[in-house]
Scaffold this motif. Structure first.
Motif, short mmCIF file in Angstrom:
data_model
loop_
_atom_site.label_atom_id
_atom_site.label_comp_id
_atom_site.label_asym_id
_atom_site.label_seq_id
_atom_site.Cartn_x
_atom_site.Cartn_y
_atom_site.Cartn_z
N GLY A 4 6.83 59.40 38.56
CA GLY A 4 8.24 59.77 38.70
C GLY A 4 8.69 59.64 40.14
N TRP A 33 11.66 60.68 41.50
CA TRP A 33 12.77 61.57 41.85
C TRP A 33 12.68 62.02 43.31
CZ3 TRP A 33 12.58 67.37 40.22
CH2 TRP A 33 13.74 68.02 40.63
N ARG A 34 11.47 62.37 43.73
CA ARG A 34 11.29 62.93 45.08
C ARG A 34 11.00 61.85 46.12
NH1 ARG A 34 10.27 68.62 43.90
NH2 ARG A 34 9.80 68.87 41.70
N LYS A 73 17.84 55.50 34.88
CA LYS A 73 18.78 56.29 34.07
C LYS A 73 20.17 56.19 34.68
CE LYS A 73 15.08 59.69 33.94
NZ LYS A 73 14.62 59.57 35.34
N ARG A 95 21.75 62.31 30.84
CA ARG A 95 22.07 63.57 30.15
C ARG A 95 23.24 63.29 29.21
NH1 ARG A 95 19.83 68.48 31.56
NH2 ARG A 95 18.45 68.32 33.36
N SER A 124 17.64 60.97 27.65
CA SER A 124 16.97 62.06 28.34
C SER A 124 17.81 63.31 28.19
CB SER A 124 16.81 61.70 29.83
OG SER A 124 16.16 62.75 30.50
N ASN A 125 17.13 64.42 27.95
CA ASN A 125 17.80 65.73 27.81
C ASN A 125 18.78 65.76 26.63
OD1 ASN A 125 16.61 66.85 30.33
ND2 ASN A 125 17.81 65.24 31.27
N GLN A 152 13.38 61.72 26.86
CA GLN A 152 12.76 62.29 28.07
C GLN A 152 13.22 63.74 28.23
OE1 GLN A 152 12.90 61.65 32.82
NE2 GLN A 152 12.36 59.80 31.72
N TRP A 185 9.19 65.29 31.54
CA TRP A 185 9.51 65.44 32.97
C TRP A 185 9.07 66.80 33.49
CZ3 TRP A 185 13.22 68.99 34.71
CH2 TRP A 185 14.35 69.26 33.94
N PRO A 217 6.02 67.88 34.35
CA PRO A 217 4.91 68.40 33.54
C PRO A 217 4.14 69.51 34.24
CG PRO A 217 4.32 66.27 34.48
CD PRO A 217 5.78 66.48 34.78
N THR A 263 0.23 74.71 39.67
CA THR A 263 -0.77 74.19 40.60
C THR A 263 -1.46 75.38 41.24
OG1 THR A 263 0.73 74.20 42.51
CG2 THR A 263 0.71 72.20 41.17
N LEU A 312 5.22 62.45 33.36
CA LEU A 312 5.80 61.90 34.60
C LEU A 312 5.37 62.75 35.77
CD1 LEU A 312 9.50 61.36 33.45
CD2 LEU A 312 7.68 59.65 33.60
N GLN A 331 4.18 63.60 45.75
CA GLN A 331 4.38 62.58 46.79
C GLN A 331 3.13 62.41 47.63
OE1 GLN A 331 7.46 60.79 46.99
NE2 GLN A 331 7.36 61.75 44.98
N ASN A 332 2.06 63.04 47.19
CA ASN A 332 0.81 63.03 47.95
C ASN A 332 -0.14 62.02 47.29
OD1 ASN A 332 -2.02 63.89 48.25
ND2 ASN A 332 -1.17 65.53 49.51
N ARG A 367 -3.21 63.31 45.61
CA ARG A 367 -2.92 64.02 44.35
C ARG A 367 -2.54 63.06 43.23
NH1 ARG A 367 0.64 68.52 47.19
NH2 ARG A 367 -1.05 69.80 47.97
N1 LIG Z 1 15.25 63.29 33.12
C1 LIG Z 1 15.45 64.31 33.92
O1 LIG Z 1 16.46 65.03 33.84
C2 LIG Z 1 14.42 64.61 34.96
C3 LIG Z 1 14.49 65.80 35.69
C4 LIG Z 1 13.49 66.05 36.64
C5 LIG Z 1 12.45 65.13 36.82
N2 LIG Z 1 12.44 63.97 36.10
C6 LIG Z 1 11.36 62.99 36.28
O2 LIG Z 1 10.12 63.64 36.26
C7 LIG Z 1 9.39 63.29 37.42
C8 LIG Z 1 8.45 64.38 37.80
O3 LIG Z 1 9.16 65.58 38.08
P1 LIG Z 1 8.57 66.59 39.12
O4 LIG Z 1 8.48 65.95 40.45
O5 LIG Z 1 9.31 67.87 39.00
O6 LIG Z 1 7.07 66.74 38.51
P2 LIG Z 1 5.89 67.76 38.67
O7 LIG Z 1 4.67 66.91 38.69
O8 LIG Z 1 6.03 68.85 37.66
O9 LIG Z 1 6.10 68.47 40.09
C9 LIG Z 1 5.92 67.77 41.28
C10 LIG Z 1 5.90 68.79 42.39
O10 LIG Z 1 4.70 69.54 42.30
C11 LIG Z 1 4.03 69.51 43.52
N3 LIG Z 1 2.58 69.40 43.25
C12 LIG Z 1 1.98 68.58 42.37
N4 LIG Z 1 0.65 68.78 42.38
C13 LIG Z 1 0.41 69.73 43.32
C14 LIG Z 1 -0.76 70.39 43.77
N5 LIG Z 1 -1.96 70.07 43.28
N6 LIG Z 1 -0.62 71.35 44.70
C15 LIG Z 1 0.60 71.68 45.21
N7 LIG Z 1 1.75 71.09 44.80
C16 LIG Z 1 1.66 70.13 43.87
C17 LIG Z 1 4.51 68.28 44.24
O11 LIG Z 1 4.40 68.49 45.63
P3 LIG Z 1 3.67 67.36 46.54
O12 LIG Z 1 4.58 66.19 46.55
O13 LIG Z 1 3.54 68.04 47.86
O14 LIG Z 1 2.34 67.07 45.91
C18 LIG Z 1 5.94 68.18 43.78
O15 LIG Z 1 6.80 68.96 44.58
C19 LIG Z 1 10.49 62.98 38.45
O16 LIG Z 1 10.02 62.21 39.53
C20 LIG Z 1 11.47 62.24 37.60
O17 LIG Z 1 11.04 60.90 37.45
C21 LIG Z 1 13.39 63.71 35.17
#
Ligand SMILES: NC(=O)c1ccc[n+]([C@@H]2O[C@H](COP(=O)([O-])OP(=O)(O)OC[C@H]3O[C@@H](n4cnc5c(N)ncnc54)[C@H](OP(=O)(O)O)[C@@H]3O)[C@@H](O)[C@H]2O)c1
Length: 309
Positions: free
Chosen positions: A30, A32-33, A96, A135, A164-165, A186, A215, A217, A224, A271, A275-276, A279
């Motif tokens: 994903g 997004w970030r 999207k 959405r 999505s949504n 999604q 999304w 997950p 975490t 998804l 950004q690491n 990870r």
């Molecule tokens: N359709 C929609 O409305 C919608 C909405 C939201 C998101 N999305 C999609 O879903 C994708 C994923 O969403 P998300 O970024 O919220 O996913 P996520 O995987 O639930 O959360 C990612 C966040 O968790 C942190 N993280 C992950 N592993 C970690 C660890 N081991 N320790 C500490 N922090 C950790 C990450 O920080 P670090 O970067 O520092 O690891 C990041 O800030 C988006 O990129 C987008 O493509 C879609």
């Protein structure tokens, strides 16, 4: 013939699945970030994702809004594609349309078509593999949204379409207006976002053979080891169960959360949004987790806060 009870078996998590005509890794990346990453940083993230088989890249026209601006995340990915010949073809590109601040949602046909054309330009691509309505726009008729998707598909600007949504009734209403199948839904889905299990989202995904792209997950980082939940909350209950499984499996809690999402039979793709780079690579450990049915329901019960009926 007597029917034998099947003993508890580990829930298998396949590494790939199909989304419309595409085969993709069940972990997807994903973006997004992504906005704010340099091209070199973004390239490293995409390469790490591809190394673990995360061939599907998920972005959106709106990603970047509030940072670089509308389209910022797509533009970074477009620069990565432009700098690496052949990379675009190795990925399944999802984007999207339909969110245009300050108006919350705008899925008028003209807007969806313009948005797709803007995405294609920023992404330096000739076509979007899977184009999602971000959405539901409550003011856009399903006829109008369907007409826009059909035109984009006819013109070769998108290959497949999804939502999505959307609620399951909204998805059905849109599908009824199309003469080709939607391929994806999604929703937010994780052990902290369990509504799709019961609100019909995952049922309609199975009924129509859709891919379910989960999304956030990891609950956006709340599932975490780094997260300190308040005692007695849903987060605390879920993390405690995930932690016990993670210790047994020799992985981290986030890997168990990903395995939990992927274990549902609604053709789920997770998804990941970290950004690491390390990870991203470590996320593949989700495939090593052997969840039993009991484990899966233990996580769900922790999320619900009450036993299964
Ligand atoms: N359709 C929609 O409305 C919608 C909405 C939201 C998101 N999305 C999609 O879903 C994708 C994923 O969403 P998300 O970024 O919220 O996913 P996520 O995987 O639930 O959360 C990612 C966040 O968790 C942190 N993280 C992950 N592993 C970690 C660890 N081991 N320790 C500490 N922090 C950790 C990450 O920080 P670090 O970067 O520092 O690891 C990041 O800030 C988006 O990129 C987008 O493509 C879609």
């Amino acid at each position: 013939m007597s029917v034998q009870y099947q003993p508890d078996r580990s829930l298998s998590v396949l590494r790939t699945g199909t989304i419309g005509g595409f085969e993709a890794g069940r972990l997807a990346y994903g973006c997004w970030r992504f906005a704010g990453s340099s091209v070199a940083e973004a390239t490293a993230k995409v390469e790490a994702a591809l190394q673990i088989g995360a061939t599907m890249l998920d972005t959106a026209a709106i990603y970047g809004f509030g940072q670089q601006g509308f389209g910022g995340a797509e533009a970074v990915l477009g620069e990565v594609y432009a700098a690496h010949k052949g990379l675009r073809e190795r990925t399944i590109l999802v984007t999207k349309a339909g969110i245009h601040p300050p108006v919350p949602y705008d899925s008028r046909a003209s807007n969806l078509i313009e948005s797709c054309e803007g995405s294609l330009a920023r992404l330096r691509s000739d076509t979007i593999d899977v184009f999602l309505i971000h959405r539901p726009d409550l003011l856009a008729s399903f006829d109008e949204v369907a007409a826009a998707l059909a035109q984009l598909r006819r013109d070769g600007k998108i290959r497949e379409a999804g939502v999505s949504n959307f609620s399951h009734t909204q998805l059905r209403a849109l599908q009824a207006k199309l003469d080709f199948p939607l391929v994806a839904t999604q929703p937010e889905f994780s052990p902290l976002a369990i509504d799709p299990l019961e609100d019909g989202t995952l049922d309609v995904a199975q009924e129509f053979g859709l891919a379910t792209m989960a999304w956030s997950p990891l609950g956006g980082g709340r599932l975490t080891a780094a997260h300190q939940p308040e005692a007695g909350t849903q987060e605390a209950r879920v993390l405690s169960v995930l932690d016990a499984i993670a210790t047994r499996e020799g992985v981290d809690v986030d890997h168990v959360a990903l395995a939990w999402v992927l274990a549902h039979p609604a053709n789920v793709f997770a998804l990941i949004g970290t950004q690491n780079v390390d990870r991203i690579r470590a996320s593949a450990r989700a495939f090593d987790v052997k969840l039993s049915r009991q484990d899966w329901y233990d996580v769900l019960v922790a999320a619900r806060g009450v036993s299964m009926p």
